[in-house]
Write a protein that holds these residues in place. Structure first.
Motif, short mmCIF file in Angstrom:
data_model
loop_
_atom_site.label_atom_id
_atom_site.label_comp_id
_atom_site.label_asym_id
_atom_site.label_seq_id
_atom_site.Cartn_x
_atom_site.Cartn_y
_atom_site.Cartn_z
N LYS A 74 0.84 -1.20 0.00
CA LYS A 74 0.00 0.00 0.00
C LYS A 74 0.88 1.25 0.00
CE LYS A 74 -3.53 -2.73 0.49
NZ LYS A 74 -4.29 -3.08 -0.68
N ARG A 75 0.27 2.39 -0.30
CA ARG A 75 0.99 3.67 -0.30
C ARG A 75 0.55 4.48 0.92
NH1 ARG A 75 3.66 5.66 -4.43
NH2 ARG A 75 2.49 4.39 -5.93
N VAL A 76 1.51 5.07 1.64
CA VAL A 76 1.20 5.90 2.81
C VAL A 76 0.66 7.24 2.33
CG1 VAL A 76 2.11 7.03 4.87
CG2 VAL A 76 2.99 4.78 4.20
N GLN A 77 -0.56 7.56 2.74
CA GLN A 77 -1.22 8.80 2.33
C GLN A 77 -1.17 9.89 3.41
OE1 GLN A 77 -2.32 9.35 -0.71
NE2 GLN A 77 -2.00 7.26 -1.41
N LYS A 78 -1.29 9.47 4.67
CA LYS A 78 -1.36 10.44 5.77
C LYS A 78 -0.68 9.88 7.01
CE LYS A 78 -6.02 11.69 4.27
NZ LYS A 78 -7.43 11.63 4.64
N PHE A 79 -0.20 10.80 7.84
CA PHE A 79 0.37 10.45 9.14
C PHE A 79 -0.21 11.43 10.14
CE2 PHE A 79 3.70 11.19 12.38
CZ PHE A 79 3.79 9.91 12.89
#
Length: 109
Positions: free
Chosen positions: A61-66
């Protein structure tokens, strides 16, 4: 010391970036503390997720938010099962960062 390995993409959740059968070279993350240390610098990166309730199953998956020490991850394709279903995930569930694809899967006509 970094540990490296590979994962094979299964399914179309990361289309068009990665397709079924692609092999990815991964830097395994050693613990949540290491991941929290990178925090926002991991935004936009493709990672390997191992959900607590499904040990041994690796998802790309791709990290979108932290936010507040948790991560929001999504597949590039709309039909992906990801944080849109699960919600925010804890750092312990991100077990690797994809460095590059080293073998292409077969193209489906």
């Amino acid at each position: 010391m970094s540990k490296f390995g590979t994962v094979k993409v299964s399914g179309g959740s990361m289309l068009p970036a990665y397709r079924d059968g692609d092999w990815l070279f991964v830097s395994w993350i050693d613990g949540a503390a290491a991941l929290e240390a990178v925090g926002k610098s991991i935004l936009g990166k493709v990672v390997v997720v191992e959900r607590e309730e499904k040990p041994g199953i690796f998802l790309v998956k791709r990290v979108q938010k932290f936010h507040s020490g948790k991560f929001w991850v999504e597949g590039d394709a709309n039909e992906s099962t990801d944080s849109r279903t699960w919600g925010w995930i804890v750092p312990e569930e991100i077990v690797g960062v994809v460095l590059f694809r080293y073998k292409r899967g077969k193209k489906i006509a």
